[in-house]
Design an enzyme around this catalytic site. Sequence first.
Site, PDB file in Angstrom:
ATOM      1  N   ASP A 166       8.439   3.899   2.400  1.00  0.00           N
ATOM      2  CA  ASP A 166       9.420   4.973   2.207  1.00  0.00           C
ATOM      3  C   ASP A 166       8.783   6.305   2.591  1.00  0.00           C
ATOM      4  OD1 ASP A 166      11.300   6.875   1.186  1.00  0.00           O
ATOM      5  OD2 ASP A 166      12.001   5.386  -0.259  1.00  0.00           O
ATOM      6  N   LEU A 172       9.884   9.139   1.546  1.00  0.00           N
ATOM      7  CA  LEU A 172      10.089  10.056   0.413  1.00  0.00           C
ATOM      8  C   LEU A 172      10.634  11.408   0.883  1.00  0.00           C
ATOM      9  CD1 LEU A 172       6.897   9.241  -1.714  1.00  0.00           C
ATOM     10  CD2 LEU A 172       9.230   8.398  -2.059  1.00  0.00           C
ATOM     11  N   PHE A 178      16.604  -1.020   4.716  1.00  0.00           N
ATOM     12  CA  PHE A 178      17.502  -0.156   3.943  1.00  0.00           C
ATOM     13  C   PHE A 178      17.379   1.302   4.356  1.00  0.00           C
ATOM     14  CE2 PHE A 178      16.844  -3.379   0.472  1.00  0.00           C
ATOM     15  CZ  PHE A 178      18.149  -3.565   0.072  1.00  0.00           C
ATOM     16  N   GLU A 191      19.152   7.900   6.590  1.00  0.00           N
ATOM     17  CA  GLU A 191      19.869   9.097   6.141  1.00  0.00           C
ATOM     18  C   GLU A 191      21.297   8.620   5.918  1.00  0.00           C
ATOM     19  OE1 GLU A 191      19.061  12.301   5.708  1.00  0.00           O
ATOM     20  OE2 GLU A 191      17.023  12.286   6.450  1.00  0.00           O
ATOM     21  N   THR A 204      26.759  -0.185   7.227  1.00  0.00           N
ATOM     22  CA  THR A 204      27.864   0.388   6.451  1.00  0.00           C
ATOM     23  C   THR A 204      29.210   0.055   7.074  1.00  0.00           C
ATOM     24  OG1 THR A 204      28.895   2.513   5.892  1.00  0.00           O
ATOM     25  CG2 THR A 204      27.455   2.522   7.777  1.00  0.00           C
ATOM     26  N   ASP A 205      30.256   0.102   6.248  1.00  0.00           N
ATOM     27  CA  ASP A 205      31.621  -0.097   6.779  1.00  0.00           C
ATOM     28  C   ASP A 205      32.082   1.097   7.622  1.00  0.00           C
ATOM     29  OD1 ASP A 205      31.939   1.736   4.693  1.00  0.00           O
ATOM     30  OD2 ASP A 205      33.490   0.588   3.640  1.00  0.00           O
ATOM     31  N   GLU A 206      31.360   2.229   7.522  1.00  0.00           N
ATOM     32  CA  GLU A 206      31.821   3.430   8.247  1.00  0.00           C
ATOM     33  C   GLU A 206      31.743   3.273   9.763  1.00  0.00           C
ATOM     34  OE1 GLU A 206      30.837   7.243   6.828  1.00  0.00           O
ATOM     35  OE2 GLU A 206      30.752   6.600   4.751  1.00  0.00           O
ATOM     36  N   TYR A 261      26.949  10.537  10.993  1.00  0.00           N
ATOM     37  CA  TYR A 261      26.293   9.475  10.215  1.00  0.00           C
ATOM     38  C   TYR A 261      26.758   8.107  10.701  1.00  0.00           C
ATOM     39  CZ  TYR A 261      25.914   6.008   6.522  1.00  0.00           C
ATOM     40  OH  TYR A 261      25.693   4.832   5.836  1.00  0.00           O
ATOM     41  N   LYS A 321      24.636   4.970  12.539  1.00  0.00           N
ATOM     42  CA  LYS A 321      24.539   3.599  12.020  1.00  0.00           C
ATOM     43  C   LYS A 321      25.108   2.606  13.029  1.00  0.00           C
ATOM     44  CE  LYS A 321      23.223   2.377   8.427  1.00  0.00           C
ATOM     45  NZ  LYS A 321      21.839   1.979   8.008  1.00  0.00           N
ATOM     46  N   LYS A 323      26.331  12.036  -3.775  1.00  0.00           N
ATOM     47  CA  LYS A 323      27.470  11.137  -3.569  1.00  0.00           C
ATOM     48  C   LYS A 323      28.485  11.357  -4.694  1.00  0.00           C
ATOM     49  CE  LYS A 323      25.360   9.335  -0.048  1.00  0.00           C
ATOM     50  NZ  LYS A 323      24.605   8.113   0.063  1.00  0.00           N
ATOM     51  N   LEU A 324      29.744  11.024  -4.413  1.00  0.00           N
ATOM     52  CA  LEU A 324      30.833  11.464  -5.291  1.00  0.00           C
ATOM     53  C   LEU A 324      30.642  11.091  -6.772  1.00  0.00           C
ATOM     54  CD1 LEU A 324      33.587  12.823  -5.577  1.00  0.00           C
ATOM     55  CD2 LEU A 324      34.642  10.592  -5.123  1.00  0.00           C
ATOM     56  N   ASN A 381      40.283   8.810  -4.235  1.00  0.00           N
ATOM     57  CA  ASN A 381      39.245   9.603  -4.899  1.00  0.00           C
ATOM     58  C   ASN A 381      39.741  10.184  -6.224  1.00  0.00           C
ATOM     59  OD1 ASN A 381      37.474   9.049  -2.840  1.00  0.00           O
ATOM     60  ND2 ASN A 381      37.974  10.897  -1.675  1.00  0.00           N
TER      61      ASN A 381
HETATM   62  O1  TDX Z   1      32.000  16.508  -3.307  1.00  0.00           O
HETATM   63  C1  TDX Z   1      32.637  15.557  -2.825  1.00  0.00           C
HETATM   64  N1  TDX Z   1      34.015  15.564  -2.892  1.00  0.00           N
HETATM   65  C2  TDX Z   1      34.796  14.587  -2.352  1.00  0.00           C
HETATM   66  O2  TDX Z   1      36.033  14.643  -2.437  1.00  0.00           O
HETATM   67  C3  TDX Z   1      31.998  14.432  -2.177  1.00  0.00           C
HETATM   68  C4  TDX Z   1      30.503  14.363  -2.091  1.00  0.00           C
HETATM   69  C5  TDX Z   1      32.799  13.442  -1.674  1.00  0.00           C
HETATM   70  N2  TDX Z   1      34.160  13.514  -1.729  1.00  0.00           N
HETATM   71  C6  TDX Z   1      34.977  12.433  -1.142  1.00  0.00           C
HETATM   72  C7  TDX Z   1      34.635  12.089   0.280  1.00  0.00           C
HETATM   73  C8  TDX Z   1      34.919  10.605   0.329  1.00  0.00           C
HETATM   74  O3  TDX Z   1      36.291  10.391   0.608  1.00  0.00           O
HETATM   75  O4  TDX Z   1      34.687  11.254  -1.917  1.00  0.00           O
HETATM   76  C9  TDX Z   1      34.609  10.107  -1.073  1.00  0.00           C
HETATM   77  C10 TDX Z   1      33.245   9.501  -1.203  1.00  0.00           C
HETATM   78  O5  TDX Z   1      32.325  10.410  -0.648  1.00  0.00           O
HETATM   79  P1  TDX Z   1      30.757  10.072  -0.538  1.00  0.00           P
HETATM   80  O6  TDX Z   1      30.251   9.681  -1.882  1.00  0.00           O
HETATM   81  O7  TDX Z   1      30.110  11.218   0.175  1.00  0.00           O
HETATM   82  O8  TDX Z   1      30.759   8.752   0.342  1.00  0.00           O
HETATM   83  P2  TDX Z   1      31.402   8.442   1.803  1.00  0.00           P
HETATM   84  O9  TDX Z   1      31.522   9.653   2.631  1.00  0.00           O
HETATM   85  O10 TDX Z   1      32.643   7.635   1.587  1.00  0.00           O
HETATM   86  O11 TDX Z   1      30.246   7.528   2.423  1.00  0.00           O
HETATM   87  C11 TDX Z   1      29.601   6.557   1.587  1.00  0.00           C
HETATM   88  O12 TDX Z   1      30.008   5.243   1.853  1.00  0.00           O
HETATM   89  C12 TDX Z   1      29.486   4.575   2.951  1.00  0.00           C
HETATM   90  C13 TDX Z   1      28.089   6.695   1.683  1.00  0.00           C
HETATM   91  O13 TDX Z   1      27.708   8.054   1.540  1.00  0.00           O
HETATM   92  C14 TDX Z   1      27.557   6.108   2.936  1.00  0.00           C
HETATM   93  O14 TDX Z   1      26.149   6.181   2.936  1.00  0.00           O
HETATM   94  C15 TDX Z   1      27.984   4.694   3.033  1.00  0.00           C
HETATM   95  O15 TDX Z   1      27.507   4.137   4.225  1.00  0.00           O
END
Ligand code: TDX
Length: 330
Positions: free
Chosen positions: A14, A16, A62, A65, A112-114, A137, A141, A176-177, A236
């Site tokens: 890693d 870090l 794994f 970024e 990732t599914d993205e 991103y 990937k 992350k959210l 969300n």
């Molecule tokens: O502050 C926020 N407000 C908000 O509405 C953030 C950080 C996110 N969101 C929304 C964006 C997305 O629709 O929430 C949802 C989830 O956001 P994230 O947690 O940033 O995830 P997402 O963009 O969906 O991507 C995640 O899923 C696939 C991961 O970050 C990726 O690493 C993974 O590959």
Amino acid sequence: MVPRFPETTIVNLDKLTYAGNLQSLRTIESAPNYTFVHGDICDLDLIQRLFAQYNFTTVVHFAAESHVDRSIHAPIDFVKSNVEGTVSLLQAARAAWSNSDQRQCRFLHVSTDEVFGALGASGKFTIDTHYAPRSPYAASKAAADHFVRAYATTYDLPVVISNCSNNYGPYQFPEKLIPLAIVRALEMAPIPVYSRGENVRDWLHVEDHCEALALMLRQGLNGETYLVGGSGECSNLGLLRLLLTIVDEELDRPAGTSLSLITFVKDRPGHDFRYAIDASKLITELGWEPNHTLAAGLRTTVKWYLANRPWLKAVMDETYRTYLQTQYSV
Ligand code: TDX
């Protein structure tokens, strides 16, 4: 802690960077079959030396970024780690395994599914869905996935690819959210929701993802791709209602206290509307099934963050970086 694979030597490499946190590894750091190496997957010399030293038969990749918003501001970092780093690992594995029985080896690429882009109101990503990444991103990937398949086709490298939906659970960095919302609720600070919170994600507990990866390692077929998703589809806003109700219950707050912190903000550029995964191949061929429902998984996650305030505090005030600096000059 009892090592999960006692017969296996595990080397964790890693760099870090900002989300790396050795405090998250405390429970395994003294396991007799575990070694931590501080280094960069882009450093091909280092990777080749590690292959020579440990004779790896398995790589579980794994390293990435992974935050979409950061990729919008600094796309080149994502090309470096996610594309160049992947190719460097592939190159080292190819060189090390070319004279051995490659069938005994495995390169598991965690993606990732993205990479599939965005869905409308219906349908799911399947293994036949074409790649259509929409954020820097996701593009990085997708490029990495293409390189992994190219090494399989061109050099017979034994690979398995996993494309997984949104993960959540303990130790997740609060960008992350879900962890962000928990932290903000604890601080009674605004919880930013992009646009109207109508975007949909398919949430999977990290332990269910890891069980899927363990199955792919043991039983996955060479060259195959498996999609991992928890059937945990939620908007969300729906997710935050569920999560913040749990936060209030666990903190003995009046119902609705944390929900009142939701603040609608400007949308993420190119915000993918919906992700949903068809995991039937993983379920029927490898016998995988998720063990956490979304409601139960969110509750254990909230309890974990509440029970691990020192971990959270070190992340929030960045003292975990000070610890890394004394150990590794990062
Ligand atoms: O502050 C926020 N407000 C908000 O509405 C953030 C950080 C996110 N969101 C929304 C964006 C997305 O629709 O929430 C949802 C989830 O956001 P994230 O947690 O940033 O995830 P997402 O963009 O969906 O991507 C995640 O899923 C696939 C991961 O970050 C990726 O690493 C993974 O590959």
